[in-house]
Enzyme design. Structure first.
Site, PDB file in Angstrom:
ATOM      1  CB  THR A 232     -76.597  78.401  10.535  1.00 46.89           C
ATOM      2  OG1 THR A 232     -76.698  76.532  10.670  1.00 46.89           O
ATOM      3  CG2 THR A 232     -76.880  78.421  12.176  1.00 46.89           C
TER       4      THR A 232
ATOM      5  CG  LEU B  56     -67.433  75.452  13.989  1.00 48.27           C
ATOM      6  CD1 LEU B  56     -67.135  74.029  15.081  1.00 48.27           C
ATOM      7  CD2 LEU B  56     -68.194  76.151  14.641  1.00 48.27           C
TER       8      LEU B  56
ATOM      9  NE  ARG C 258     -71.990  83.491   6.401  1.00 47.71           N
ATOM     10  CZ  ARG C 258     -71.348  82.816   7.341  1.00 47.71           C
ATOM     11  NH1 ARG C 258     -71.290  83.617   9.292  1.00 47.71           N
ATOM     12  NH2 ARG C 258     -70.844  82.344   7.993  1.00 47.71           N
TER      13      ARG C 258
ATOM     14  CG  ASP D 260     -52.868  80.194  10.296  1.00 50.63           C
ATOM     15  OD1 ASP D 260     -53.824  79.374   9.884  1.00 50.63           O
ATOM     16  OD2 ASP D 260     -52.850  81.371   9.107  1.00 50.63           O
TER      17      ASP D 260
ATOM     18  CE1 TYR E  23     -66.740  77.633   4.058  1.00 60.01           C
ATOM     19  CE2 TYR E  23     -68.215  77.607   2.246  1.00 60.01           C
ATOM     20  CZ  TYR E  23     -68.008  77.575   3.583  1.00 60.01           C
ATOM     21  OH  TYR E  23     -68.282  76.984   4.468  1.00 60.01           O
TER      22      TYR E  23
ATOM     23  CB  ALA F 246     -67.696  72.825  11.568  1.00 54.32           C
TER      24      ALA F 246
HETATM   25  P1  NAD Z   1     -67.241  82.699  10.941  1.00 50.84           P
HETATM   26  O1  NAD Z   1     -66.081  83.450  10.018  1.00 50.84           O
HETATM   27  O2  NAD Z   1     -67.902  83.775  11.879  1.00 50.84           O
HETATM   28  O3  NAD Z   1     -65.939  81.633  11.388  1.00 50.84           O
HETATM   29  C1  NAD Z   1     -65.163  81.318  11.209  1.00 50.84           C
HETATM   30  C2  NAD Z   1     -63.892  81.403  12.552  1.00 50.84           C
HETATM   31  O4  NAD Z   1     -62.697  80.614  11.504  1.00 50.84           O
HETATM   32  C3  NAD Z   1     -63.486  83.191  12.688  1.00 50.84           C
HETATM   33  O5  NAD Z   1     -63.713  83.490  14.059  1.00 50.84           O
HETATM   34  C4  NAD Z   1     -62.279  82.962  12.022  1.00 50.84           C
HETATM   35  O6  NAD Z   1     -61.152  83.822  12.577  1.00 50.84           O
HETATM   36  C5  NAD Z   1     -61.321  81.478  12.355  1.00 50.84           C
HETATM   37  N1  NAD Z   1     -60.482  81.051  11.314  1.00 50.84           N
HETATM   38  C6  NAD Z   1     -60.292  81.169   9.800  1.00 50.84           C
HETATM   39  N2  NAD Z   1     -59.336  80.558   9.128  1.00 50.84           N
HETATM   40  C7  NAD Z   1     -58.685  80.343  10.273  1.00 50.84           C
HETATM   41  C8  NAD Z   1     -57.262  79.832  10.698  1.00 50.84           C
HETATM   42  N3  NAD Z   1     -56.360  79.527  10.221  1.00 50.84           N
HETATM   43  N4  NAD Z   1     -56.452  79.978  12.637  1.00 50.84           N
HETATM   44  C9  NAD Z   1     -57.051  80.056  13.432  1.00 50.84           C
HETATM   45  N5  NAD Z   1     -58.653  81.044  13.087  1.00 50.84           N
HETATM   46  C10 NAD Z   1     -59.233  80.506  11.768  1.00 50.84           C
HETATM   47  O7  NAD Z   1     -68.570  81.917  10.171  1.00 50.84           O
HETATM   48  P2  NAD Z   1     -69.010  81.127  11.252  1.00 50.84           P
HETATM   49  O8  NAD Z   1     -70.354  81.220   9.899  1.00 50.84           O
HETATM   50  O9  NAD Z   1     -68.871  80.867  12.171  1.00 50.84           O
HETATM   51  O10 NAD Z   1     -68.334  79.266  10.593  1.00 50.84           O
HETATM   52  C11 NAD Z   1     -67.675  78.392  10.990  1.00 50.84           C
HETATM   53  C12 NAD Z   1     -67.878  77.499  10.526  1.00 50.84           C
HETATM   54  O11 NAD Z   1     -69.514  76.769  10.217  1.00 50.84           O
HETATM   55  C13 NAD Z   1     -66.849  77.328   9.410  1.00 50.84           C
HETATM   56  O12 NAD Z   1     -65.711  75.810   8.944  1.00 50.84           O
HETATM   57  C14 NAD Z   1     -67.937  77.741   8.071  1.00 50.84           C
HETATM   58  O13 NAD Z   1     -67.313  76.486   6.952  1.00 50.84           O
HETATM   59  C15 NAD Z   1     -69.017  75.994   8.348  1.00 50.84           C
HETATM   60  N6  NAD Z   1     -69.815  76.687   7.959  1.00 50.84           N
HETATM   61  C16 NAD Z   1     -71.240  77.647   8.515  1.00 50.84           C
HETATM   62  C17 NAD Z   1     -72.222  78.297   7.740  1.00 50.84           C
HETATM   63  C18 NAD Z   1     -72.913  79.210   8.242  1.00 50.84           C
HETATM   64  O14 NAD Z   1     -74.275  78.973   7.863  1.00 50.84           O
HETATM   65  N7  NAD Z   1     -72.787  79.874   9.506  1.00 50.84           N
HETATM   66  C19 NAD Z   1     -72.512  77.079   6.643  1.00 50.84           C
HETATM   67  C20 NAD Z   1     -71.751  76.209   6.493  1.00 50.84           C
HETATM   68  C21 NAD Z   1     -70.943  76.085   7.239  1.00 50.84           C
END
Ligand code: NAD
Length: 325
Positions: free
Chosen positions: A175, A73, A186, A56, A145, A114
């Site tokens: 995305t 991320l 989503r 974590d 968030y 990110a």
């Molecule tokens: P996701 O939920 O698939 O990935 C996030 C990852 O972070 C997960 O694997 C989760 O287990 C891990 N995680 C969460 N809290 C944690 C912690 N405290 N310690 C370790 N790991 C932790 O989401 P995603 O879509 O892949 O998003 C990745 C990043 O991109 C995020 O920061 C998100 O805010 C940003 N983002 C994504 C989108 C999108 O459309 N996918 C849009 C805007 C921003």
């Protein structure tokens, strides 16, 4: 380069790890699997240049060896996840971001945050460029968030200003692509799941709200360009092709060949009405622009969903790691 990717087993993180390995980098992925899945990185574990640490990042952790770049991320990211994990979301944006910044500081490494289009909230300016400061409800259900990411941006810029950390911020717009979870809440994954199951596609409001959808391969090119750059940003990364949610639903029905109808439910609180990035800064600063048209990206995504085991994992069956006790 050796790159540390927090959130490396998530949707975007796992694609980023894969792309970095493909171009010859070494990768250390950190993840607590609260919304990520180990299956996303299972094929990478055979590569000696890839390491995975279950941790974590909001708590103290160690990374051995040298580090050239840090991509942060880790955060619950979908509305379903950050409303299930509100305190963890705030922790990932605050303590988690600081822990990752300290790691970058110790190694004089590039740091990429990110961030998200959610920092613009329900925007009063359209389309959104990086000069816009946003319209966020600080106490609404989305605030954990939105405000965590706004704090993460402020913290990152403070490390750049006071500690000369080579910080860069990207604001990611919606995305989509393979490895999205069926029940992540989503819109793209929900529509595909419903269309493939022959269920009505659920639209909130009248479906006239707009979003701009970027295919994951394009997003990963943007993230790697930011890792390679020394620019601070913030840069919007997203596809400026704006669609109504209803148009998206109709496209998914057409691509899947489903006979699903549409079902309309009330609009959630603080749901943004319009979203479209201005990407001229990223074009100039990173030489980046999205290349994959929506219909093509959706076809790849639908193919991936069709190739998955039949029964999708419901939220109640997901890992309990990171849940409030
Ligand atoms: P996701 O939920 O698939 O990935 C996030 C990852 O972070 C997960 O694997 C989760 O287990 C891990 N995680 C969460 N809290 C944690 C912690 N405290 N310690 C370790 N790991 C932790 O989401 P995603 O879509 O892949 O998003 C990745 C990043 O991109 C995020 O920061 C998100 O805010 C940003 N983002 C994504 C989108 C999108 O459309 N996918 C849009 C805007 C921003």
């Amino acid at each position: 380069m050796r790159v540390v990717v927090s959130g490396g087993s998530g949707f975007l993180g796992s694609h980023l790890c894969e792309a970095l390995l493909r171009r010859g980098d070494s990768v250390c992925a950190l993840d607590n699997l609260s919304s990520g899945r180990s299956v996303n990185i299972a094929p990478l574990l055979h590569d000696p240049r890839f390491a995975f640490e279950a941790c974590d990042v909001s708590e103290p952790f160690t990374v051995s060896g040298h580090v050239d770049a840090v991509a942060h991320l880790a955060s619950p990211a979908s509305p379903v996840d950050y409303q299930r994990l509100p305190l963890e979301t705030l922790a990932a944006g605050s303590r988690g971001t600081e822990n990752m910044l300290r790691l970058a500081d110790r190694h004089s490494a590039r740091f990429v945050l990110a961030s998200t289009s959610e920092v613009y909230g329900d925007p009063t300016v359209h389309p959104q460029d990086e000069e816009y400061w946003g319209h966020v409800n600080p106490v609404g259900p989305r605030s954990v968030y939105d405000e965590a990411k706004r704090f993460a941006e402020a913290l990152s810029m403070a490390y750049r200003r006071t500690r000369a950390v080579d910080v860069g911020i990207v604001r990611i717009f919606n995305t989509y692509g393979p490895r999205m979870r069926s029940y992540d809440g989503r819109v793209v994954s929900s529509f595909i799941r419903q269309a493939l199951a022959g269920e009505p596609l659920t639209l909130f409001g009248d479906g006239s709200q707009t979003r701009s959808f970027c295919y994951v391969d394009d997003m990963v090119r943007g993230l790697t360009a930011m890792i390679d750059s020394h620019r601070p940003g913030p840069f919007n990364l997203g596809n400026p092709g704006e669609r109504t949610v209803r148009e998206l639903a109709e496209l998914v029905v057409m691509i899947t060949g489903s006979d699903s109808g549409l079902r309309f439910l009330p609009l959630p609180v603080d749901d943004p009405v319009r979203r479209r990035p201005v990407i001229s800064r990223a074009r100039e600063g990173l030489g980046w622009r999205p290349l994959v048209p929506l219909e093509e990206g959706l076809r790849h995504t639908v193919e991936w969903f069709l190739a998955q085991p039949r029964r999708p994992v419901r939220p109640s069956e997901q890992s309990r790691v990171g849940r409030p006790s």
